[in-house]
Design an enzyme around this catalytic site. Structure first.
Site, PDB file in Angstrom:
ATOM      1  N   ASN A   6      24.901   6.436  48.005  1.00 14.84           N
ATOM      2  CA  ASN A   6      26.494   6.252  47.673  1.00 14.84           C
ATOM      3  C   ASN A   6      26.752   7.505  46.468  1.00 14.84           C
ATOM      4  O   ASN A   6      26.054   7.080  45.316  1.00 14.84           O
ATOM      5  CB  ASN A   6      26.747   4.980  47.186  1.00 14.84           C
ATOM      6  CG  ASN A   6      28.424   4.967  46.631  1.00 14.84           C
ATOM      7  OD1 ASN A   6      28.921   5.829  46.893  1.00 14.84           O
ATOM      8  ND2 ASN A   6      28.701   3.804  46.118  1.00 14.84           N
ATOM      9  N   TRP A   7      27.335   8.635  46.851  1.00 13.37           N
ATOM     10  CA  TRP A   7      27.389   9.538  45.785  1.00 13.37           C
ATOM     11  C   TRP A   7      28.417   9.292  44.693  1.00 13.37           C
ATOM     12  O   TRP A   7      28.562  10.012  43.681  1.00 13.37           O
ATOM     13  CB  TRP A   7      27.514  11.010  46.627  1.00 13.37           C
ATOM     14  CG  TRP A   7      26.459  11.517  47.245  1.00 13.37           C
ATOM     15  CD1 TRP A   7      25.342  10.659  47.582  1.00 13.37           C
ATOM     16  CD2 TRP A   7      26.492  12.647  48.157  1.00 13.37           C
ATOM     17  NE1 TRP A   7      24.668  11.569  48.416  1.00 13.37           N
ATOM     18  CE2 TRP A   7      25.219  12.674  48.609  1.00 13.37           C
ATOM     19  CE3 TRP A   7      27.148  13.912  47.974  1.00 13.37           C
ATOM     20  CZ2 TRP A   7      24.420  13.792  49.391  1.00 13.37           C
ATOM     21  CZ3 TRP A   7      26.658  14.863  48.674  1.00 13.37           C
ATOM     22  CH2 TRP A   7      25.544  15.084  49.305  1.00 13.37           C
ATOM     23  N   LYS A   8      29.364   8.220  44.862  1.00  9.37           N
ATOM     24  CA  LYS A   8      30.436   7.941  44.296  1.00  9.37           C
ATOM     25  C   LYS A   8      31.349   9.437  43.933  1.00  9.37           C
ATOM     26  O   LYS A   8      31.315  10.218  44.778  1.00  9.37           O
ATOM     27  CB  LYS A   8      30.036   7.407  42.725  1.00  9.37           C
ATOM     28  CG  LYS A   8      28.889   6.088  43.329  1.00  9.37           C
ATOM     29  CD  LYS A   8      28.686   5.338  42.150  1.00  9.37           C
ATOM     30  CE  LYS A   8      27.892   4.547  42.418  1.00  9.37           C
ATOM     31  NZ  LYS A   8      27.505   3.496  41.307  1.00  9.37           N
ATOM     32  N   HIS A  17      32.354  -2.435  47.483  1.00 12.12           N
ATOM     33  CA  HIS A  17      31.322  -1.917  46.343  1.00 12.12           C
ATOM     34  C   HIS A  17      32.107  -2.444  44.945  1.00 12.12           C
ATOM     35  O   HIS A  17      33.249  -2.822  44.719  1.00 12.12           O
ATOM     36  CB  HIS A  17      31.324  -0.514  46.221  1.00 12.12           C
ATOM     37  CG  HIS A  17      30.265  -0.073  45.251  1.00 12.12           C
ATOM     38  ND1 HIS A  17      30.613   0.010  43.803  1.00 12.12           N
ATOM     39  CD2 HIS A  17      28.923   0.437  45.487  1.00 12.12           C
ATOM     40  CE1 HIS A  17      29.214   0.373  43.347  1.00 12.12           C
ATOM     41  NE2 HIS A  17      28.419   0.670  44.224  1.00 12.12           N
ATOM     42  N   GLU A  58      24.099  -6.202  45.468  1.00 10.85           N
ATOM     43  CA  GLU A  58      24.021  -5.455  44.200  1.00 10.85           C
ATOM     44  C   GLU A  58      24.549  -6.125  43.292  1.00 10.85           C
ATOM     45  O   GLU A  58      25.726  -6.438  42.736  1.00 10.85           O
ATOM     46  CB  GLU A  58      25.061  -3.837  44.566  1.00 10.85           C
ATOM     47  CG  GLU A  58      26.407  -4.284  45.120  1.00 10.85           C
ATOM     48  CD  GLU A  58      27.532  -3.252  44.763  1.00 10.85           C
ATOM     49  OE1 GLU A  58      27.075  -2.347  44.704  1.00 10.85           O
ATOM     50  OE2 GLU A  58      28.848  -3.478  44.876  1.00 10.85           O
ATOM     51  N   GLY A  83      23.910   1.094  37.549  1.00 10.43           N
ATOM     52  CA  GLY A  83      24.242   2.320  36.358  1.00 10.43           C
ATOM     53  C   GLY A  83      23.901   1.767  35.072  1.00 10.43           C
ATOM     54  O   GLY A  83      24.083   2.534  34.023  1.00 10.43           O
ATOM     55  N   SER A 140      20.144   0.182  40.503  1.00 14.44           N
ATOM     56  CA  SER A 140      19.027   1.103  39.758  1.00 14.44           C
ATOM     57  C   SER A 140      17.821   1.452  40.396  1.00 14.44           C
ATOM     58  O   SER A 140      16.935   0.918  39.722  1.00 14.44           O
ATOM     59  CB  SER A 140      18.885   0.515  38.491  1.00 14.44           C
ATOM     60  OG  SER A 140      20.316   0.606  37.609  1.00 14.44           O
ATOM     61  N   GLY A 159      22.505   4.789  44.166  1.00 23.69           N
ATOM     62  CA  GLY A 159      23.396   5.489  43.723  1.00 23.69           C
ATOM     63  C   GLY A 159      23.051   6.657  42.945  1.00 23.69           C
ATOM     64  O   GLY A 159      22.896   7.636  43.641  1.00 23.69           O
TER      65      GLY A 159
END
Length: 250
Positions: A9-11, A95, A167, A173, A213, A234
């Site tokens: 997931n590149w966000k 998400h 998640e 993050g 993470s 991520g």
């Protein structure tokens, strides 16, 4: 046998130029014979280019989100039909950042899931508890509510288009990661919950990913657990070497 999956997931990261570079690096170095399904989810503006680059590879391109309506006056939104029309058949829904920053609730997500399935898309459905829920030992209740309210209205045969991604919000993050035992505990709980509602065949076949993470140095331990079928990655998915190292850990 459940499908092993590593999804990136590149966000809100990577320009189109950077997208081309990253995807070419991934394509050049990934194991084309791997049984692990590799998925990348760039931002909306880079999806068409990503589909073009990943054509004739085993790499799947997914969207990070979509609107529940078929079309209309929803400025800035993207519909399922628009995604399918450019070759996108996978979408991430639920998400934690969509829930937190854009106030998406389970009722809305249930509508999004229905729309995606109507277009025969594969849904990567995210769920997970916040830190306060974990500290209060309420995480199982939160997870059950999220799944029941958003997914348990589905027919049994629709579950073939569902991929789950656990998640824990406190591990996204932050550098914090659920231990392999904590991940397995939740994944096992979820699989048993699905078993109770839909039966063993459905629960045993749904892939459940861990997101939070995941890095090359912890992926193998997490993925070794019986009910963990891969990861929703991520930050580490923005680096080809790290992403492929994680993918090769299954």
């Amino acid at each position: 046998m459940r499908t092993k999956i590593v999804a990136g997931n590149w966000k809100m990261n990577k320009t189109q130029t950077e997208t081309v570079t990253l995807l070419n690096d991934i394509i050049l170095n990934y194991n084309k014979n791997s049984a692990t399904k590799l998925i990348v989810a760039p931002p909306f503006v880079n999806l068409s280019k990503a589909v073009e680059i990943c054509n004739n590879t085993n790499i799947i391109v997914a969207a990070q989100n979509m609107h529940q309506a078929e079309g209309g006056a929803f400025t800035g939104e993207i519909s399922a039909n628009m995604l399918v029309n450019i070759g996108i058949n996978y979408v991430i829904l639920g998400h934690s950042e969509r829930r937190m920053y854009f106030k998406e609730n389970d009722a809305l997500l249930a509508n999004k899931v229905d729309t995606a399935l109507k277009h025969n898309m594969m849904v990567i459905f995210c769920f997970g508890e916040e830190l306060k829920d974990r500290l209060e030992n309420n995480h199982f209740n939160i997870i059950e509510y999220q799944l029941r309210d958003a997914l348990f209205h589905l027919d049994k045969n629709q579950w073939k288009n569902i991929i789950l991604a656990y998640e824990p919000v406190w591990a996204i993050g932050t550098g914090e990661t659920a231990t392999p035992e904590q991940a397995q505990e939740v994944h096992h709980f979820v699989r048993n919950l699905i078993d109770q509602v839909y039966g063993f065949e459905t629960s045993d076949n749904v892939s459940i990913l861990y997101g939070g993470s995941v890095k090359p140095d912890n992926a193998k331990q997490i993925f070794s657990k019986q009910d963990v079928d891969g990861g929703l990655i991520g930050g580490a998915s923005l680096n080809a070497n790290e992403f492929l190292s994680i993918a090769n850990s299954i």
